[in-house]
Design a protein around this motif. Structure first.
Motif, PDB file in Angstrom:
ATOM      1  N   ASN A 179       0.849  -1.182   0.000  1.00  0.00           N
ATOM      2  CA  ASN A 179       0.000   0.000   0.000  1.00  0.00           C
ATOM      3  C   ASN A 179       0.887   1.235   0.000  1.00  0.00           C
ATOM      4  O   ASN A 179       2.113   1.132  -0.057  1.00  0.00           O
ATOM      5  CB  ASN A 179      -0.968  -0.018   1.198  1.00  0.00           C
ATOM      6  N   MET A 180       0.300   2.405   0.104  1.00  0.00           N
ATOM      7  CA  MET A 180       1.086   3.642   0.041  1.00  0.00           C
ATOM      8  C   MET A 180       2.000   3.818   1.251  1.00  0.00           C
ATOM      9  O   MET A 180       3.073   4.419   1.141  1.00  0.00           O
ATOM     10  CB  MET A 180       0.167   4.854  -0.110  1.00  0.00           C
ATOM     11  N   VAL A 181       1.615   3.287   2.406  1.00  0.00           N
ATOM     12  CA  VAL A 181       2.496   3.342   3.581  1.00  0.00           C
ATOM     13  C   VAL A 181       3.760   2.536   3.299  1.00  0.00           C
ATOM     14  O   VAL A 181       4.881   2.989   3.570  1.00  0.00           O
ATOM     15  CB  VAL A 181       1.775   2.806   4.834  1.00  0.00           C
ATOM     16  N   ASP A 182       3.578   1.330   2.731  1.00  0.00           N
ATOM     17  CA  ASP A 182       4.735   0.506   2.383  1.00  0.00           C
ATOM     18  C   ASP A 182       5.627   1.214   1.360  1.00  0.00           C
ATOM     19  O   ASP A 182       6.855   1.164   1.452  1.00  0.00           O
ATOM     20  CB  ASP A 182       4.276  -0.831   1.791  1.00  0.00           C
ATOM     21  N   LEU A 183       4.981   1.872   0.390  1.00  0.00           N
ATOM     22  CA  LEU A 183       5.749   2.541  -0.659  1.00  0.00           C
ATOM     23  C   LEU A 183       6.568   3.701  -0.098  1.00  0.00           C
ATOM     24  O   LEU A 183       7.758   3.838  -0.393  1.00  0.00           O
ATOM     25  CB  LEU A 183       4.814   3.047  -1.761  1.00  0.00           C
ATOM     26  N   PHE A 184       5.921   4.531   0.724  1.00  0.00           N
ATOM     27  CA  PHE A 184       6.646   5.645   1.343  1.00  0.00           C
ATOM     28  C   PHE A 184       7.775   5.129   2.228  1.00  0.00           C
ATOM     29  O   PHE A 184       8.880   5.663   2.220  1.00  0.00           O
ATOM     30  CB  PHE A 184       5.697   6.512   2.168  1.00  0.00           C
ATOM     31  N   ARG A 185       7.467   4.079   2.982  1.00  0.00           N
ATOM     32  CA  ARG A 185       8.462   3.536   3.913  1.00  0.00           C
ATOM     33  C   ARG A 185       9.700   3.005   3.192  1.00  0.00           C
ATOM     34  O   ARG A 185      10.804   3.035   3.749  1.00  0.00           O
ATOM     35  CB  ARG A 185       7.816   2.409   4.732  1.00  0.00           C
ATOM     36  N   SER A 186       9.543   2.551   1.978  1.00  0.00           N
ATOM     37  CA  SER A 186      10.666   1.971   1.235  1.00  0.00           C
ATOM     38  C   SER A 186      11.183   2.885   0.129  1.00  0.00           C
ATOM     39  O   SER A 186      11.833   2.440  -0.805  1.00  0.00           O
ATOM     40  CB  SER A 186      10.256   0.623   0.631  1.00  0.00           C
ATOM     41  N   SER A 187      10.912   4.204   0.267  1.00  0.00           N
ATOM     42  CA  SER A 187      11.275   5.151  -0.800  1.00  0.00           C
ATOM     43  C   SER A 187      12.667   5.762  -0.629  1.00  0.00           C
ATOM     44  O   SER A 187      13.020   6.700  -1.343  1.00  0.00           O
ATOM     45  CB  SER A 187      10.237   6.274  -0.870  1.00  0.00           C
ATOM     46  N   GLY A 188      13.470   5.232   0.290  1.00  0.00           N
ATOM     47  CA  GLY A 188      14.820   5.752   0.508  1.00  0.00           C
ATOM     48  C   GLY A 188      15.699   5.793  -0.733  1.00  0.00           C
ATOM     49  O   GLY A 188      16.462   6.753  -0.931  1.00  0.00           O
ATOM     50  N   PRO A 189      15.623   4.771  -1.622  1.00  0.00           N
ATOM     51  CA  PRO A 189      16.465   4.810  -2.818  1.00  0.00           C
ATOM     52  C   PRO A 189      16.257   6.050  -3.687  1.00  0.00           C
ATOM     53  O   PRO A 189      17.196   6.512  -4.331  1.00  0.00           O
ATOM     54  CB  PRO A 189      16.065   3.533  -3.567  1.00  0.00           C
ATOM     55  N   VAL A 190      15.039   6.594  -3.687  1.00  0.00           N
ATOM     56  CA  VAL A 190      14.792   7.816  -4.461  1.00  0.00           C
ATOM     57  C   VAL A 190      15.652   8.954  -3.920  1.00  0.00           C
ATOM     58  O   VAL A 190      16.299   9.694  -4.674  1.00  0.00           O
ATOM     59  CB  VAL A 190      13.298   8.217  -4.417  1.00  0.00           C
ATOM     60  N   GLY A 191      15.690   9.068  -2.597  1.00  0.00           N
ATOM     61  CA  GLY A 191      16.489  10.113  -1.968  1.00  0.00           C
ATOM     62  C   GLY A 191      17.982   9.928  -2.208  1.00  0.00           C
ATOM     63  O   GLY A 191      18.709  10.890  -2.481  1.00  0.00           O
ATOM     64  N   ALA A 192      18.454   8.669  -2.148  1.00  0.00           N
ATOM     65  CA  ALA A 192      19.879   8.397  -2.339  1.00  0.00           C
ATOM     66  C   ALA A 192      20.323   8.743  -3.758  1.00  0.00           C
ATOM     67  O   ALA A 192      21.359   9.394  -3.963  1.00  0.00           O
ATOM     68  CB  ALA A 192      20.180   6.934  -2.032  1.00  0.00           C
ATOM     69  N   VAL A 193      19.542   8.312  -4.739  1.00  0.00           N
ATOM     70  CA  VAL A 193      19.900   8.602  -6.132  1.00  0.00           C
ATOM     71  C   VAL A 193      19.829  10.105  -6.391  1.00  0.00           C
ATOM     72  O   VAL A 193      20.705  10.677  -7.056  1.00  0.00           O
ATOM     73  CB  VAL A 193      18.993   7.823  -7.102  1.00  0.00           C
ATOM     74  N   GLN A 194      18.807  10.756  -5.853  1.00  0.00           N
ATOM     75  CA  GLN A 194      18.675  12.207  -6.027  1.00  0.00           C
ATOM     76  C   GLN A 194      19.862  12.945  -5.410  1.00  0.00           C
ATOM     77  O   GLN A 194      20.395  13.886  -5.990  1.00  0.00           O
ATOM     78  CB  GLN A 194      17.377  12.689  -5.381  1.00  0.00           C
ATOM     79  N   ALA A 195      20.305  12.500  -4.233  1.00  0.00           N
ATOM     80  CA  ALA A 195      21.407  13.172  -3.538  1.00  0.00           C
ATOM     81  C   ALA A 195      22.732  13.010  -4.269  1.00  0.00           C
ATOM     82  O   ALA A 195      23.628  13.853  -4.144  1.00  0.00           O
ATOM     83  CB  ALA A 195      21.533  12.615  -2.117  1.00  0.00           C
ATOM     84  N   SER A 196      22.865  11.939  -5.039  1.00  0.00           N
ATOM     85  CA  SER A 196      24.138  11.690  -5.717  1.00  0.00           C
ATOM     86  C   SER A 196      24.477  12.796  -6.718  1.00  0.00           C
ATOM     87  O   SER A 196      25.664  13.100  -6.924  1.00  0.00           O
ATOM     88  CB  SER A 196      24.106  10.335  -6.428  1.00  0.00           C
ATOM     89  N   GLY A 197      23.462  13.392  -7.326  1.00  0.00           N
ATOM     90  CA  GLY A 197      23.696  14.452  -8.308  1.00  0.00           C
ATOM     91  C   GLY A 197      24.391  15.670  -7.713  1.00  0.00           C
ATOM     92  O   GLY A 197      25.476  16.071  -8.184  1.00  0.00           O
ATOM     93  N   PRO A 198      23.800  16.288  -6.675  1.00  0.00           N
ATOM     94  CA  PRO A 198      24.475  17.428  -6.044  1.00  0.00           C
ATOM     95  C   PRO A 198      25.854  17.092  -5.492  1.00  0.00           C
ATOM     96  O   PRO A 198      26.776  17.905  -5.587  1.00  0.00           O
ATOM     97  CB  PRO A 198      23.512  17.820  -4.917  1.00  0.00           C
TER      98      PRO A 198
END
Length: 483
Positions: free
Chosen positions: A118-137
Motif C-alpha cells: 500500500n502507500m504506507v509501504d511505498l513511502f516507507r521503502s522510498s529511501g532509494p529515491v532520496g539516495a539517487v537524487q542526492a548523488s547528483g548534487p
C-alpha cells in the motif's frame, strides 16, 4: 582496536509532514520509520561508535545533528535516506563537514518487498529515491563519496559500512603519523622517491630525517649490560649459526640503537636506507636483529622506501598484525607461486615456527662484512594481502593483490627450507603469473610489497577511495581492475 566514530544522518523528508503523511491512513508511518531507525542503530552499534542525533526531517534538526557531529569529531558521515527526503540535507552537510569522508547508503527496510503493497509501504521503502537524487548534487559539488546498498538486515551491507568506517578512521589517523628516513633516499632505486609535500597532502604522514651520526650516538649510549642481556636472550631463543660473540654483540648494539631512534623521534614508521655507505662505514654492518620494543612502536622498511613504510603502517593499523616488507625474488610458473622476502630487520611474529629461526651472518654482505648477523625464517601460512604504495606521476598509487602463503612442507618438503638465506614467504597467487606480472609491470611501480596475513583487499580499496588515491587491484582474475 578502538571503534570508528560514525555520524549517522538518518533522513526523512519535510514534505511528508506537509502533506499529512503522519495522520489518517498514514498514522502508522512515523512509528514504522522510527522502528527502522532503531534497527539500523542496533545493527551498526555492535561494531561502531555511532553518533545518532535522531531522525532529521527539518532544517532545525539538521543544524542540531551537524553541530553534534562536529563536537564528536566523527571519522565518517553515513547518510541514509530512511524514506525520500529533500537534497538540501546533503548539500548543507557537505558545506559544514567538507573534510569528513562520506558514505551514501541506498537503503530499504525490506530485503524482499511485501507480496502486495500500500502507500504506507511505498513511502516507507522510498529511501532509494532520496539516495539517487542526492548523488547528483554531491557529484556536481566535487565530493568524493562511497556507496553502500541494501537493507540493514543484509550482512554484506553492514560489513561494508563497518569496513568503510575502519578505513575512514585509518585515513584520519595517518595525518597524525611520523615517518623517519635514516639517513636519506636510496639513490640506487629512484622508484622509491617520494614528494614529501604530496605525501603530507594526499596521505598525511610527516617526514623526519635522521642522520647516521644521530643514530650512532644513540647506539653508543646503550649500556653494555643491556646489550649483554639482549644477546643472552637471543642465544637462549634462537639457533646461532656461524656468528661469533663479537659479531653478535656488534649487531645487537646496532639493532637496539634502531629501537632508540624510533623511541627518541616518536616514529610510527622508519624507512631505513640499509645500503647507505656511511651507515656501513660507521657500524660495519646493518641492523637486522629483532627488537620487540621497536616493532611494538613502529614498522620498518628497507632501502628508504617511504611508500612501503606507509603501506606497512596501513596494514598494521587495519589488522593489528605484523606486516612483512618484501620484494618478489622470483617465481615458479608450474606452481603459479612467487618467492618473496627481503634482507633486513623483521618482526619475528611473522615466523611460521619460532623454534626454527636462525641467526646467521648477513648473507648479502658475507664477504665484505663478515662480522654481521641477520635472522632467517619462513613466514607463516595462510591467506595474505599484498600492498604496494608509491608516488606516481599525478597521485600516490596503491597496487593490491592477494593469495595464500604456503606452509614449509608444501614448499620444499618435510624438514626443508625453500630458501636458505633471506627471510621469505612463498605465495600461491589467485591470478595467473603472466597476467599478474604484466599488470604490475605495465602499471610502472616500485618492486616492494607489504604483506599481511589477513584479507583486507576491500578495506584497502575503500581507503584508496577515501584518500583519493589511484588504485590497481590485481587479484581474482575476474576482479582485477584499474581505478
Amino acid at each position: 582496536m578502538e571503534k570508528p566514530k560514525v555520524g549517522l544522518l538518518l533522513l526523512s523528508g519535510e514534505w511528508f509532514s506537509q502533506i499529512g503523511a503522519n495522520k489518517g491512513c498514514y498514522k502508522n508511518l512515523p512509528d514504522l520509520i522510527e522502528k527502522d531507525a532503531q534497527e539500523i542503530n542496533k545493527s551498526l552499534g555492535e561494531y561502531l561508535d555511532i553518533v545518532n542525533p535522531g531522525i532529521v526531517n527539518s532544517r532545525e534538526k539538521l543544524n542540531h545533528a551537524l553541530k553534534k557531529f562536529k563536537e564528536e569529531n566523527i571519522n565518517l558521515l553515513l547518510i541514509c535516506y530512511l524514506i525520500w527526503g529533500e537534497d538540501y540535507f546533503v548539500i548543507e552537510a557537505l558545506k559544514e563537514l567538507p573534510e569528513i569522508p562520506l558514505l551514501l547508503w541506498c537503503y530499504s527496510p525490506f530485503q524482499q518487498l511485501p507480496r502486495t503493497m500500500n502507500m504506507v509501504d511505498l513511502f516507507r521503502s522510498s529511501g532509494p529515491v532520496g539516495a539517487v537524487q542526492a548523488s547528483g548534487p554531491l557529484k556536481r559539488m566535487g565530493k568524493n563519496f562511497g556507496f553502500v546498498f541494501g537493507s540493514h538486515q543484509n550482512k554484506e551491507t553492514i560489513k561494508k559500512i563497518v569496513d568503510y568506517s575502519q578505513a575512514a578512521k585509518l585515513a584520519a589517523g595517518l595525518k597524525k603519523t611520523t615517518i623517519g628516513i635514516l639517513p636519506s633516499e636510496c639513490n640506487q632505486m629512484s622508484g622509491t622517491f617520494v614528494d614529501e609535500f604530496r605525501l603530507r597532502k594526499e596521505l598525511g604522514p610527516e617526514i623526519k630525517y635522521i642522520s647516521v651520526n644521530e643514530y650512532h650516538l644513540l647506539a653508543q649510549k646503550i649500556p653494555e649490560e643491556i646489550i649483554k642481556r639482549y644477546v643472552k636472550e637471543l642465544k637462549n631463543s634462537y639457533k646461532i649459526c656461524g656468528v661469533n660473540d663479537k659479531s653478535l654483540f656488534k649487531s645487537a648494539r646496532a639493532s637496539l640503537g634502531l629501537a632508540k631512534v624510533v623511541e627518541k623521534f616518536n616514529l610510527d614508521a622508519l624507512a631505513l636506507q640499509d645500503l647507505d655507505e656511511e651507515l656501513h662505514q660507521v657500524f660495519g654492518l646493518r641492523p637486522c636483529l629483532y627488537v620487540p620494543s621497536l616493532f611494538e612502536k613502529a614498522v620498518v622498511s628497507m632501502e628508504a622506501d617511504v611508500g612501503a613504510a606507509v603501506a606497512l603502517l596501513i596494514l598494521k593499523k587495519l589488522t593489528g598484525k605484523p606486516p612483512m616488507y618484501t620484494e618478489i625474488f622470483t617465481f615458479d610458473e608450474k606452481e603459479n607461486t612467487i618467492l618473496a622476502g627481503h634482507a633486513g630487520i623483521h618482526n619475528l611474529n611473522l615466523a611460521a615456527d619460532k623454534s626454527k629461526i636462525k641467526i646467521t651472518p648477513d648473507k648479502e654482505y658475507t664477504e665484505s662484512e663478515p662480522e654481521s648477523a641477520w635472522m632467517q625464517f619462513i613466514a607463516k601460512p595462510g591467506k595474505v594481502t599484498m600492498l604496494s604504495l608509491f608516488c606516481d606521476v599525478e597521485r600516490f598509487k596503491m597496487v593490491i593483490s592477494s593469495g595464500d602463503s604456503l606452509p614449509a612442507s608444501r614448499q620444499a618438503g618435510p624438514g626443508k627450507e625453500k630458501l636458505d638465506g633471506s627471510p621469505h614467504i612463498y605465495i600461491k597467487l589467485k591470478i595467473p603469473l603472466k597476467e599478474f606480472f604484466e599488470r604490475i609491470v605495465k602499471t610502472g611501480m616500485t618492486q616492494h610489497w607489504a604483506i599481511v596475513h589477513e584479507d583486507v583487499v576491500d578495506k584497502l580499496e575503500y581507503l584508496a577511495e577515501i584518500l583519493g588515491l589511484e588504485k590497481v587491484s590485481v587479484g581474482d582474475p575476474k576482479g582485477s581492475h584499474y581505478d
